[in-house]
Design a protein around this motif. Structure first.
Motif, mmCIF file in Angstrom:
data_model
loop_
_atom_site.group_PDB
_atom_site.id
_atom_site.type_symbol
_atom_site.label_atom_id
_atom_site.label_comp_id
_atom_site.label_asym_id
_atom_site.label_seq_id
_atom_site.Cartn_x
_atom_site.Cartn_y
_atom_site.Cartn_z
ATOM 1 N N LEU A 35 0.833 -1.205 0.000
ATOM 2 C CA LEU A 35 0.000 0.000 0.000
ATOM 3 C C LEU A 35 0.871 1.261 0.000
ATOM 4 O O LEU A 35 0.585 2.227 -0.714
ATOM 5 C CB LEU A 35 -0.943 -0.009 1.209
ATOM 6 C CG LEU A 35 -2.010 -1.110 1.196
ATOM 7 C CD1 LEU A 35 -2.676 -1.257 2.557
ATOM 8 C CD2 LEU A 35 -3.063 -0.833 0.129
ATOM 9 N N ARG A 36 1.962 1.220 0.790
ATOM 10 C CA ARG A 36 2.871 2.386 0.811
ATOM 11 C C ARG A 36 3.485 2.618 -0.570
ATOM 12 O O ARG A 36 3.694 3.750 -0.993
ATOM 13 C CB ARG A 36 3.967 2.193 1.872
ATOM 14 C CG ARG A 36 3.511 2.565 3.278
ATOM 15 C CD ARG A 36 4.650 2.500 4.287
ATOM 16 N NE ARG A 36 4.996 1.141 4.617
ATOM 17 C CZ ARG A 36 4.387 0.419 5.572
ATOM 18 N NH1 ARG A 36 3.433 0.956 6.290
ATOM 19 N NH2 ARG A 36 4.747 -0.820 5.808
ATOM 20 N N GLU A 37 3.769 1.521 -1.276
ATOM 21 C CA GLU A 37 4.336 1.636 -2.622
ATOM 22 C C GLU A 37 3.345 2.306 -3.584
ATOM 23 O O GLU A 37 3.744 3.114 -4.418
ATOM 24 C CB GLU A 37 4.700 0.238 -3.128
ATOM 25 C CG GLU A 37 5.740 0.269 -4.231
ATOM 26 C CD GLU A 37 6.072 -1.125 -4.727
ATOM 27 O OE1 GLU A 37 6.418 -1.984 -3.886
ATOM 28 O OE2 GLU A 37 5.947 -1.353 -5.940
ATOM 29 N N GLU A 38 2.072 1.953 -3.434
ATOM 30 C CA GLU A 38 1.048 2.577 -4.285
ATOM 31 C C GLU A 38 1.014 4.096 -4.052
ATOM 32 O O GLU A 38 0.862 4.866 -4.997
ATOM 33 C CB GLU A 38 -0.347 1.991 -3.993
ATOM 34 C CG GLU A 38 -0.512 0.528 -4.316
ATOM 35 C CD GLU A 38 -0.549 0.227 -5.810
ATOM 36 O OE1 GLU A 38 -1.030 1.060 -6.583
ATOM 37 O OE2 GLU A 38 -0.068 -0.868 -6.194
ATOM 38 N N ILE A 39 1.175 4.480 -2.782
ATOM 39 C CA ILE A 39 1.159 5.919 -2.462
ATOM 40 C C ILE A 39 2.404 6.593 -3.042
ATOM 41 O O ILE A 39 2.326 7.649 -3.667
ATOM 42 C CB ILE A 39 1.080 6.135 -0.930
ATOM 43 C CG1 ILE A 39 -0.277 5.650 -0.408
ATOM 44 C CG2 ILE A 39 1.294 7.610 -0.568
ATOM 45 C CD1 ILE A 39 -0.442 5.728 1.105
ATOM 46 N N GLN A 40 3.542 5.919 -2.859
ATOM 47 C CA GLN A 40 4.804 6.470 -3.349
ATOM 48 C C GLN A 40 4.765 6.680 -4.861
ATOM 49 O O GLN A 40 5.232 7.701 -5.373
ATOM 50 C CB GLN A 40 5.908 5.491 -3.016
ATOM 51 C CG GLN A 40 7.167 6.141 -2.494
ATOM 52 C CD GLN A 40 8.076 5.092 -1.880
ATOM 53 O OE1 GLN A 40 8.110 3.942 -2.335
ATOM 54 N NE2 GLN A 40 8.816 5.466 -0.864
ATOM 55 N N GLU A 44 -3.551 5.308 -8.997
ATOM 56 C CA GLU A 44 -4.971 5.549 -8.696
ATOM 57 C C GLU A 44 -5.309 5.014 -7.303
ATOM 58 O O GLU A 44 -5.972 5.684 -6.507
ATOM 59 C CB GLU A 44 -5.862 4.873 -9.747
ATOM 60 C CG GLU A 44 -6.032 5.688 -11.022
ATOM 61 C CD GLU A 44 -6.380 7.144 -10.757
ATOM 62 O OE1 GLU A 44 -7.379 7.381 -10.048
ATOM 63 O OE2 GLU A 44 -5.655 8.047 -11.240
ATOM 64 N N ILE A 45 -4.840 3.791 -7.015
ATOM 65 C CA ILE A 45 -5.079 3.212 -5.683
ATOM 66 C C ILE A 45 -4.405 4.081 -4.626
ATOM 67 O O ILE A 45 -5.006 4.412 -3.599
ATOM 68 C CB ILE A 45 -4.553 1.753 -5.627
ATOM 69 C CG1 ILE A 45 -5.457 0.832 -6.440
ATOM 70 C CG2 ILE A 45 -4.443 1.264 -4.182
ATOM 71 C CD1 ILE A 45 -5.037 -0.636 -6.467
ATOM 72 N N GLY A 46 -3.185 4.479 -4.887
ATOM 73 C CA GLY A 46 -2.433 5.325 -3.949
ATOM 74 C C GLY A 46 -3.203 6.572 -3.549
ATOM 75 O O GLY A 46 -3.289 6.924 -2.372
ATOM 76 N N LYS A 47 -3.815 7.215 -4.542
ATOM 77 C CA LYS A 47 -4.585 8.444 -4.278
ATOM 78 C C LYS A 47 -5.796 8.151 -3.398
ATOM 79 O O LYS A 47 -6.186 8.973 -2.571
ATOM 80 C CB LYS A 47 -5.054 9.065 -5.602
ATOM 81 C CG LYS A 47 -3.924 9.706 -6.381
ATOM 82 C CD LYS A 47 -4.465 10.469 -7.588
ATOM 83 C CE LYS A 47 -3.334 11.025 -8.411
ATOM 84 N NZ LYS A 47 -3.033 10.255 -9.621
ATOM 85 N N ARG A 48 -6.386 6.957 -3.598
ATOM 86 C CA ARG A 48 -7.596 6.608 -2.839
ATOM 87 C C ARG A 48 -7.306 6.250 -1.385
ATOM 88 O O ARG A 48 -8.172 6.348 -0.529
ATOM 89 C CB ARG A 48 -8.322 5.435 -3.516
ATOM 90 C CG ARG A 48 -9.136 5.868 -4.734
ATOM 91 C CD ARG A 48 -9.638 4.676 -5.524
ATOM 92 N NE ARG A 48 -10.555 3.824 -4.783
ATOM 93 C CZ ARG A 48 -10.919 2.596 -5.177
ATOM 94 N NH1 ARG A 48 -10.430 2.090 -6.284
ATOM 95 N NH2 ARG A 48 -11.755 1.888 -4.457
#
Ligand code: AMP
Length: 187
Positions: A35-40, A44-48
């Protein structure tokens, strides 16, 4: 061999997962890291998920299950999985069961590293300095610990009936925990 590691934030799941990765050439599946990688990567998932993560709330089952499915169905990782931070809700546990059946796999060992809040707080204060994790602010940590314990309780009840469920005192030294894990898996 496939594993699930349970334990509140700071219990040492990551450390023991890395030990098993080295020993058995398994793969550590940390939903927190994914999940941290998605944010980094600002996906789209990161933003959510960024707000939930920052506030110490759980990310939706739907998002986590989507990420996990890819890993579980990867033939390279078959029977070499170490779940660290997943499942964290009954819906996730049920989803995991379905995906395991679909990929003809099972969980061989479930380890619960049990640690009280005070020990965790001391440990994470240290980790905060070492790893500079932004979500490791003290208040958020307490919230994460409480959320974890509340939400994970039903899953622990669910898995604790399983003969391959083992509770380990997570406040012991790292090597002692490793020793206990070794004696259970017997390799
Ligand atoms: P961790 O690195 O495992 O402590 O997870 C950090 C944060 O990621 C948690 O506080 C949750 O916000 C989120 N998270 C990690 N794994 C999950 C999961 N299986 N289900 C929902 N949220 C999760």
């Amino acid at each position: 061999m496939n594993f699930i590691l349970f334990g509140p934030p700071g219990a040492g799941k990551g450390t023991q997962a890395k030990y098993l990765v080295k020993k058995l050439s398994n793969y550590q599946i940390s939903t927190g890291d994914m999940l941290r990688e998605e944010i980094q990567k600002d996906t789209e998932i990161g933003k959510r998920i960024v707000n939930d993560m920052d506030d110490g709330r759980f990310v939706s089952d739907e998002i986590v299950n989507t990420l996990i499915e890819k890993v579980l169905l990867d033939p390279k990782k078959k029977d070499r999985l170490i779940f660290d931070g997943y499942p964290r809700s009954l819906a996730q546990a049920k989803n995991l069961d379905i995906l395991l059946k679909k990929s003809n796999q099972k969980i061989d060992f479930i380890f619960f590293l049990n640690v009280d809040k005070e020990t965790i707080l001391k440990r994470v204060e240290k980790r905060k300095i070492l790893e500079k994790r932004s979500d490791d602010d003290l208040n958020i940590l307490i919230k994460r610990y409480d959320t974890y314990m509340e939400t994970t309780k039903p899953i622990l009840d669910f898995y604790s009936k399983n003969p391959n469920f083992h509770e380990i005192d997570g406040s012991s030294k790292i090597e002692e925990i490793t020793g206990k894990i070794d004696s259970f898996i017997n390799v």
